[in-house]
Design a protein around this motif. Structure first.
Motif, PDB file in Angstrom:
ATOM      1  N   ARG A   1     -10.192  -4.629  13.813  1.00  0.00           N
ATOM      2  CA  ARG A   1      -9.038  -3.862  14.311  1.00  0.00           C
ATOM      3  C   ARG A   1      -8.208  -3.311  13.148  1.00  0.00           C
ATOM      4  O   ARG A   1      -7.712  -2.180  13.208  1.00  0.00           O
ATOM      5  CB  ARG A   1      -8.174  -4.743  15.218  1.00  0.00           C
ATOM      6  CG  ARG A   1      -8.817  -5.005  16.582  1.00  0.00           C
ATOM      7  CD  ARG A   1      -7.796  -5.581  17.557  1.00  0.00           C
ATOM      8  NE  ARG A   1      -7.324  -6.896  17.132  1.00  0.00           N
ATOM      9  CZ  ARG A   1      -7.926  -8.032  17.455  1.00  0.00           C
ATOM     10  NH1 ARG A   1      -9.035  -8.027  18.166  1.00  0.00           N
ATOM     11  NH2 ARG A   1      -7.427  -9.191  17.042  1.00  0.00           N
TER      12      ARG A   1
ATOM     13  N   ARG B   1      -7.500   0.658  12.429  1.00  0.00           N
ATOM     14  CA  ARG B   1      -6.149   1.210  12.293  1.00  0.00           C
ATOM     15  C   ARG B   1      -5.980   1.931  10.960  1.00  0.00           C
ATOM     16  O   ARG B   1      -5.349   2.982  10.881  1.00  0.00           O
ATOM     17  CB  ARG B   1      -5.119   0.094  12.416  1.00  0.00           C
ATOM     18  CG  ARG B   1      -4.996  -0.460  13.834  1.00  0.00           C
ATOM     19  CD  ARG B   1      -4.138  -1.712  13.848  1.00  0.00           C
ATOM     20  NE  ARG B   1      -4.095  -2.313  15.164  1.00  0.00           N
ATOM     21  CZ  ARG B   1      -3.641  -3.535  15.417  1.00  0.00           C
ATOM     22  NH1 ARG B   1      -3.189  -4.294  14.407  1.00  0.00           N
ATOM     23  NH2 ARG B   1      -3.627  -4.014  16.643  1.00  0.00           N
TER      24      ARG B   1
ATOM     25  N   ARG C   1      -5.210   6.056  10.142  1.00  0.00           N
ATOM     26  CA  ARG C   1      -4.130   6.531   9.287  1.00  0.00           C
ATOM     27  C   ARG C   1      -4.619   7.388   8.128  1.00  0.00           C
ATOM     28  O   ARG C   1      -3.820   7.936   7.380  1.00  0.00           O
ATOM     29  CB  ARG C   1      -3.335   5.347   8.727  1.00  0.00           C
ATOM     30  CG  ARG C   1      -2.527   4.598   9.770  1.00  0.00           C
ATOM     31  CD  ARG C   1      -1.491   3.703   9.101  1.00  0.00           C
ATOM     32  NE  ARG C   1      -2.115   2.680   8.279  1.00  0.00           N
ATOM     33  CZ  ARG C   1      -2.441   1.461   8.732  1.00  0.00           C
ATOM     34  NH1 ARG C   1      -2.213   1.138   9.986  1.00  0.00           N
ATOM     35  NH2 ARG C   1      -2.991   0.572   7.913  1.00  0.00           N
TER      36      ARG C   1
END
Length: 421
Positions: free
Chosen positions: A397, A401, A405
């Motif tokens: 995870r 993420r 970004r």
């Protein structure tokens, strides 16, 4: 750190492994001598109920493990800026003093304190010695360097623990700890003679090392070591009464079973170092599943002589194959806090040691028999697999993420750090 010849490198690694040998001896020799210690230090309780006396004596195992848990991060953080060879020598002096105290103090309570103190240098020694061994081995061989130091611990279970257990059974358990103190003194001399001076980490600070505790992954991986290896220690802490009461072998067979455990540890330790350098993740998953299998073999075959020896070998092999991978994992998720991460591995395993010994003693004292710790171990090892899955799930995870970004709607691609896998 300058070692110009293969011989000088080998002597330095052997000296560091001698520390693992002595530590393995002091940590595990109690396992085979718990009935003797209980009879000597807890005579009234042992006379009424030998099972309860042995379970109470098991606190000595837990006390040592708790010393490791407390000492590993504390000493590693405080001493991060110290020259590594000098620190290793100081830790060995601590081992000598605490082990002599274990041999001579008169009461169970005082010996309990001595075992706690003896555990304090354990994690810091293995952590710092593993870093030094990794530097000696060279780039890309960190797992093998860790395994080399741990190999001393494994060999202790082939030679040191069975031999010292035999000494303790025939000359008294206090003599056994006296022998262990001599091993630490010899290790001090070997390290002083053959391990080169290594420069201290100029960038290390106590604050930088302690920042490792801010990482949730550090706590999760420590939980993996603690819960998963509680399963092994639940059985190993009470291997002597299992051999005598379940298999029905005489006390003289206990050192032989310990030799087989040690042989498994040597095989597993060498294999684990190689596998960790290839894939940390796969090594942990396969190793934990194999530990569950070894515990199942013990549960269903320990009543037979061949079964207890087979289970002993498999328990030794699976339990020692995983530590290099777990230590590498901790060093990855801890970032720059390399010293404390290397030591925390041993805190985690000794939380498992303490947990396994305490819970194993509890189920024995409750009257469930000497196979109950193996059933308990299966549950703990399965929980270790769950914690492993959680750790890598959190990592996936985090990577996703970070990937999201890396692209900004207004400015296009940007750079984002990606955690080490």
């Amino acid at each position: 750190m300058t070692l110009t010849t293969p011989t000088s490198r080998a002597l330095a690694l052997i000296a560091l492994a001698m520390g693992g040998f002595a530590i393995g001896s002091t940590e595990f020799v109690a396992m085979g001598l718990l009935p003797n210690i209980a009879e000597a230090l807890l005579p009234q309780q042992y006379a009424v109920s030998p099972d309860a006396g042995v379970a109470h004596a098991g606190w000595l195992v837990s006390a040592y493990a708790l010393g490791v848990v407390v000492g590993a991060p504390t000493i590693a953080a405080i001493s991060a800026t110290f020259p590594r060879k000098g620190l290793i020598l100081v830790l060995l002096v601590g081992f000598v003093v605490a082990t002599v105290a274990s041999a001579v103090l008169p009461s169970f309570g005082l010996v309990l304190v001595a075992r706690f103190v003896a555990g304090l240098p354990h994690g810091a020694y293995f952590g710092i010695a593993s870093i030094v061994a990794g530097d000696i081995m060279g780039p890309g061989k960190r797992g093998k360097g860790i395994a080399m130091v741990m190999l001393g611990l494994s060999i202790a279970n082939v030679v040191g623990v069975p031999a010292i257990t035999w000494v303790g059974q025939n000359a008294g358990w206090r003599t056994a700890y006296g022998v262990v103190s001599v091993l630490f003194a010899l290790t001090f001399l070997a390290v002083a003679a053959f391990v080169p001076r290594s420069p201290r980490d100029e960038h290390a600070t106590i604050g930088r090392e302690l920042r490792a505790f801010r990482s949730p992954q550090v706590w999760i991986v420590m939980g993996l070591g603690a819960v998963g290896f509680g399963g092994f220690f639940a059985v190993y802490s009470y291997i002597s009464p299992l051999v005598q009461n379940v298999t029905g072998l005489p006390e003289s067979a206990v050192p032989l079973v310990l030799v087989v455990v040690g042989l498994g540890m040597v095989v597993g330790g060498v294999l684990g170092g190689h596998l960790a350098d290839r894939s940390v993740k796969r090594t942990i998953y396969v190793g934990m599943l194999a530990l569950v299998g070894a515990l199942l073999v013990t549960v269903f075959t320990a009543q037979w002589t061949w079964g207890v020896f087979l289970g002993a070998f498999l328990l030794g092999a699976t339990s020692s194959a995983i530590p290099p991978a777990v230590q590498s994992r901790l060093m990855d998720v801890a970032g720059d806090a390399r010293t404390i991460a290397a030591a925390l591995n041993h805190s985690a395993f000794n939380i498992g040691n303490s947990l396994g010994a305490a819970l194993g003693g509890a189920v024995i004292a409750a009257g469930f028999g000497f196979l109950a710790p193996a059933w308990l171990g299966i549950v703990l090892a399965l929980l270790g697999l769950v914690v492993t899955a959680v750790s890598y799930g959190v990592e996936r995870r985090t990577v996703r993420r970070a990937g999201l970004r890396t692209t900004s709607p207004s400015t296009g691609p940007i750079t984002a750090p990606v955690p080490t896998v």
